[in-house]
Every structure is written in structure tokens, then in C-alpha cells.
Write a protein that holds these residues in place. Structure first.
Motif, PDB file in Angstrom:
ATOM      1  N   ILE A 206      -1.376  -1.220  -8.380  1.00 38.47           N
ATOM      2  CA  ILE A 206      -1.529  -0.884  -6.864  1.00 38.47           C
ATOM      3  C   ILE A 206      -2.854  -0.241  -6.378  1.00 38.47           C
ATOM      4  CG2 ILE A 206       0.865  -0.454  -6.579  1.00 38.47           C
ATOM      5  CD1 ILE A 206       0.309   2.591  -6.982  1.00 38.47           C
ATOM      6  N   HIS A 207      -3.793  -0.181  -7.562  1.00 35.71           N
ATOM      7  CA  HIS A 207      -5.178   0.367  -7.240  1.00 35.71           C
ATOM      8  C   HIS A 207      -5.775   0.016  -8.623  1.00 35.71           C
ATOM      9  CE1 HIS A 207      -8.453   3.527  -6.957  1.00 35.71           C
ATOM     10  NE2 HIS A 207      -8.047   3.368  -5.792  1.00 35.71           N
ATOM     11  N   ARG A 208      -7.096  -0.200  -8.651  1.00 32.15           N
ATOM     12  CA  ARG A 208      -7.798  -0.549  -9.890  1.00 32.15           C
ATOM     13  C   ARG A 208      -7.575   0.383 -10.924  1.00 32.15           C
ATOM     14  NH1 ARG A 208     -12.559   2.432 -10.357  1.00 32.15           N
ATOM     15  NH2 ARG A 208     -13.370   3.601  -8.555  1.00 32.15           N
ATOM     16  N   SER A 209      -7.190   1.795 -10.598  1.00 28.41           N
ATOM     17  CA  SER A 209      -6.774   2.707 -11.742  1.00 28.41           C
ATOM     18  C   SER A 209      -5.201   2.840 -11.966  1.00 28.41           C
ATOM     19  CB  SER A 209      -7.646   3.931 -11.662  1.00 28.41           C
ATOM     20  OG  SER A 209      -7.214   4.471 -10.340  1.00 28.41           O
ATOM     21  N   THR A 210      -4.586   2.130 -11.171  1.00 31.77           N
ATOM     22  CA  THR A 210      -2.974   2.522 -11.335  1.00 31.77           C
ATOM     23  C   THR A 210      -2.222   1.399 -11.431  1.00 31.77           C
ATOM     24  OG1 THR A 210      -3.620   4.405  -9.582  1.00 31.77           O
ATOM     25  CG2 THR A 210      -1.291   3.907 -10.194  1.00 31.77           C
ATOM     26  N   LEU A 211      -1.186   1.553 -12.365  1.00 29.18           N
ATOM     27  CA  LEU A 211      -0.196   0.402 -12.573  1.00 29.18           C
ATOM     28  C   LEU A 211       1.121   1.398 -12.425  1.00 29.18           C
ATOM     29  CD1 LEU A 211      -1.147  -1.383 -15.845  1.00 29.18           C
ATOM     30  CD2 LEU A 211      -0.903  -2.684 -13.548  1.00 29.18           C
ATOM     31  N   VAL A 212       2.324   0.855 -11.792  1.00 31.29           N
ATOM     32  CA  VAL A 212       3.366   1.474 -11.214  1.00 31.29           C
ATOM     33  C   VAL A 212       4.698   0.623 -11.375  1.00 31.29           C
ATOM     34  CG1 VAL A 212       3.541   0.818  -9.020  1.00 31.29           C
ATOM     35  CG2 VAL A 212       4.720   2.733  -9.575  1.00 31.29           C
ATOM     36  N   ARG A 222       2.709   6.217   5.211  1.00 31.57           N
ATOM     37  CA  ARG A 222       1.385   6.242   5.406  1.00 31.57           C
ATOM     38  C   ARG A 222       0.847   7.327   5.709  1.00 31.57           C
ATOM     39  NH1 ARG A 222      -0.259   1.205   9.131  1.00 31.57           N
ATOM     40  NH2 ARG A 222      -2.442   1.896   8.726  1.00 31.57           N
ATOM     41  N   ASP A 223      -0.148   7.980   5.317  1.00 38.10           N
ATOM     42  CA  ASP A 223      -0.546   9.570   5.628  1.00 38.10           C
ATOM     43  C   ASP A 223      -1.593   9.569   6.976  1.00 38.10           C
ATOM     44  OD1 ASP A 223      -3.104   8.524   5.165  1.00 38.10           O
ATOM     45  OD2 ASP A 223      -3.509   9.701   3.306  1.00 38.10           O
ATOM     46  N   MET A 224      -1.985  10.540   7.281  1.00 37.81           N
ATOM     47  CA  MET A 224      -2.733  10.615   8.744  1.00 37.81           C
ATOM     48  C   MET A 224      -4.085   9.792   8.663  1.00 37.81           C
ATOM     49  SD  MET A 224      -0.878  12.931  10.495  1.00 37.81           S
ATOM     50  CE  MET A 224      -2.048  13.393  11.576  1.00 37.81           C
ATOM     51  N   ARG A 225      -4.595   9.423   7.421  1.00 37.36           N
ATOM     52  CA  ARG A 225      -5.518   8.623   7.380  1.00 37.36           C
ATOM     53  C   ARG A 225      -5.455   7.022   7.201  1.00 37.36           C
ATOM     54  NH1 ARG A 225      -8.320  11.244   2.221  1.00 37.36           N
ATOM     55  NH2 ARG A 225      -9.789   9.420   2.544  1.00 37.36           N
ATOM     56  N   GLY A 226      -4.130   6.967   7.328  1.00 38.04           N
ATOM     57  CA  GLY A 226      -3.748   5.343   7.338  1.00 38.04           C
ATOM     58  C   GLY A 226      -3.653   4.949   5.980  1.00 38.04           C
ATOM     59  N   ARG A 227      -3.699   5.723   4.876  1.00 39.26           N
ATOM     60  CA  ARG A 227      -3.588   5.085   3.581  1.00 39.26           C
ATOM     61  C   ARG A 227      -2.070   4.899   3.125  1.00 39.26           C
ATOM     62  NH1 ARG A 227      -6.172   9.648  -0.216  1.00 39.26           N
ATOM     63  NH2 ARG A 227      -4.700  10.674   1.106  1.00 39.26           N
ATOM     64  N   HIS A 228      -1.839   3.703   2.400  1.00 45.73           N
ATOM     65  CA  HIS A 228      -0.414   3.468   2.009  1.00 45.73           C
ATOM     66  C   HIS A 228      -0.435   4.389   0.598  1.00 45.73           C
ATOM     67  CE1 HIS A 228      -0.937   0.178   5.032  1.00 45.73           C
ATOM     68  NE2 HIS A 228       0.362   0.136   4.682  1.00 45.73           N
ATOM     69  N   PHE A 249       3.582  -4.548  -0.450  1.00 45.62           N
ATOM     70  CA  PHE A 249       4.544  -3.862   0.264  1.00 45.62           C
ATOM     71  C   PHE A 249       4.802  -4.353   1.784  1.00 45.62           C
ATOM     72  CE2 PHE A 249       2.560  -1.398  -2.911  1.00 45.62           C
ATOM     73  CZ  PHE A 249       3.496  -0.829  -3.944  1.00 45.62           C
ATOM     74  N   LYS A 250       4.377  -5.335   2.034  1.00 46.06           N
ATOM     75  CA  LYS A 250       4.487  -5.825   3.461  1.00 46.06           C
ATOM     76  C   LYS A 250       5.932  -6.042   3.888  1.00 46.06           C
ATOM     77  CE  LYS A 250       0.253  -6.363   4.792  1.00 46.06           C
ATOM     78  NZ  LYS A 250      -0.431  -5.362   5.889  1.00 46.06           N
ATOM     79  N   GLN A 251       6.772  -6.365   2.941  1.00 41.27           N
ATOM     80  CA  GLN A 251       8.195  -6.659   3.375  1.00 41.27           C
ATOM     81  C   GLN A 251       9.036  -5.531   2.751  1.00 41.27           C
ATOM     82  OE1 GLN A 251       9.161 -10.397   1.429  1.00 41.27           O
ATOM     83  NE2 GLN A 251       7.798 -11.567   2.558  1.00 41.27           N
TER      84      GLN A 251
END
Length: 252
Positions: A206-212, A222-228, A249-251
Motif C-alpha cells: 500500500i506504500h513503498r515502505s508498507t505491506l499489509v 480518509r483524513d482531513m488532508r484527503g489521504r487514504h 481499495f476502489k471497490q
């Protein structure tokens, strides 16, 4: 009385093969049926039949993968949809096969060969050397061997952690954090390497530094800055999703 199991993920095909076998080989006792390769292996262990009719393309494990594990515990007969190249592959490997849908005349020929083997007390063929070649000829790629365990440090202790117990991996410049539901550990392998060694259906980058672990995701906000941000089951911590991976995560 000879015994057998049938493995095919299509109920209609199993029913049809059972019916055709009853017609051409009434003495044959069908002990059980499986819907995939994993179930077929279990049935072999449980019933110890003389024969196993295995569909080539099944979920969990293909017929070829199941045959590899079954080894010489039973005579293997592959079930295949009609395909000239598939038939040639089987004949070159001297392997018994049944065409889908089962044809009485063709099935009779297979049954005659099987009767000879059983009547002469011939040992089941060791097909370990030909299965890889068959898979190549039939265009069935072997499943990659993904990591099953992670060796990580917890203080001065080294621990083997099953990958399914890991909620996420997160890297910094030097270490990668391994987070489970009950503890945190560290490894030196970066996320970019782990992404190639872990099952991508289980672990999503989900990020270059994160696997979930996809099974550990409880939701996305989504936070106040629009980040997922990904919410993890049992944790208050949220993991940022970079723009490159928002499509996952679109669906949801």
C-alpha cells in the motif's frame, strides 16, 4: 473389488464420470469424491483406493500438483477437456487419461489398461519426473513457493513467525518492522524484497515502505488532508496508502 476416488471441481462432470464408470466397469467401487486437489490428497490418505481420477485444472491444487503428492499411493488417471496437445502430452508420458466429457468408448480403453495393471499387481507409476514436463506441455505453470515463515528479532530473541500471523510490514532506512496482533519484531530485509517473496494475494503493498495482510484490513478512511488510511483489526494505528496503491481499495 477395485476401488477409486474421483476429483473434479464440477459436480456435473463427477456425476457423469461416475455413471460412465458404472457402465463400463461395474465392479469398480467409487469410495468418495473431491472438489479440488487438496481434498483428493486427503481422500487418498483416508480411503487408500487403488485408483484416483484427477481433473487437471482444479482450485487449491491442480491434478498435477495432487498427483505429485499422492506419488505411488494410487494409480493416477487424469481427466482432461479434449485438446489435441493435451492428449499428445499424456500419451508421450504414458499416462492414463479420460477425456471430458467422458466418452464410453474411450473410457473403455482406459479401463482395460487399468485392469491389466491391477490384475498383474503392478505398482503405481512414479510420475515425479514426468509431471513437470506435462505441466509445461499443458501450459500449467507451477505455483511459486512463497515465504511461509519470517525469522525476526525480538530483543535478544530470534523467533519464527508464521506469515499468516503478521498484520503488516513497515520499513525505515535500516530495519523492517514486523507487526503481529500481540507483539512487534524487527528484520533487516526491506519491503521491496519481501514484496517479491510473499503471496501478493495475501500481502498488499500500500506504500513503498508498507505491506499489509489483506485479511487484517478492517476498513479504509480518509483524513482531513484527503489521504487514504488503512485500519487494521485490533489496532488503533492506521497505515497510509500512497496514491500509487489507492486503486486497491476502489471497490471497498
Amino acid at each position: 473389488m477395485p476401488t477409486a476416488i474421483i476429483a473434479d471441481d464440477e459436480r456435473l462432470m463427477r456425476d457423469q464420470l461416475r455413471l460412465r464408470l458404472q457402465q463400463v466397469w461395474p465392479e469398480l467401487e467409487i469410495l468418495d469424491e473431491a472438489k479440488n486437489g487438496e481434498e483428493a490428497i486427503q481422500l487418498i490418505e483416508t480411503h487408500k483406493p487403488d485408483l484416483a481420477f484427477l481433473d487437471i485444472r482444479m482450485p487449491a491444487k491442480t491434478g498435477l500438483e495432487a498427483a505429485k503428492e499422492i506419488g505411488t499411493k494410487a494409480h493416477i488417471v487424469f481427466i482432461t477437456a479434449y485438446d489435441q496437445y493435451a492428449v499428445e502430452a499424456f500419451e508421450q508420458g504414458a499416462v492414463d487419461y479420460v477425456l471430458k466429457p467422458a466418452d464410453t468408448e474411450r473410457l473403455s480403453k482406459t479401463v482395460e489398461r487399468l485392469k491389466v495393471r491391477l490384475n498383474t499387481a503392478a505398482e503405481p507409476n512414479d510420475m515425479s519426473n514426468m509431471l513437470a514436463q506435462l505441466a509445461k506441455q499443458l501450459g500449467i505453470a507451477p505455483k511459486p513457493n512463497y515465504l511461509q515463515w519470517i525469522q525476526a528479532s525480538i530483543g535478544q530473541e530470534l523467533r519464527l513467525i508464521p506469515v499468516e500471523d503478521i498484520l503488516f510490514f513497515q520499513s525505515d532506512e535500516k530495519y523492517t518492522r514486523v507487526q503481529t496482533a500481540s507483539y512487534e519484531a524487527l528484520i533487516r530485509k526491506p519491503v521491496r524484497d519481501l514484496a517479491e517473496e510473499l503471496d501478493p494475494h495475501l500481502f498488499w503493498q500500500i506504500h513503498r515502505s508498507t505491506l499489509v495482510n489483506s485479511k487484517a484490513i478492517s476498513g479504509v478512511v480518509r483524513d482531513m488532508r484527503g489521504r487514504h488510511l488503512v485500519q487494521i483489526k485490533g489496532l488503533t494505528e492506521k497505515l497510509e496508502v500512497s496514491r500509487s496503491f489507492v486503486h486497491l481499495f476502489k471497490q471497498m
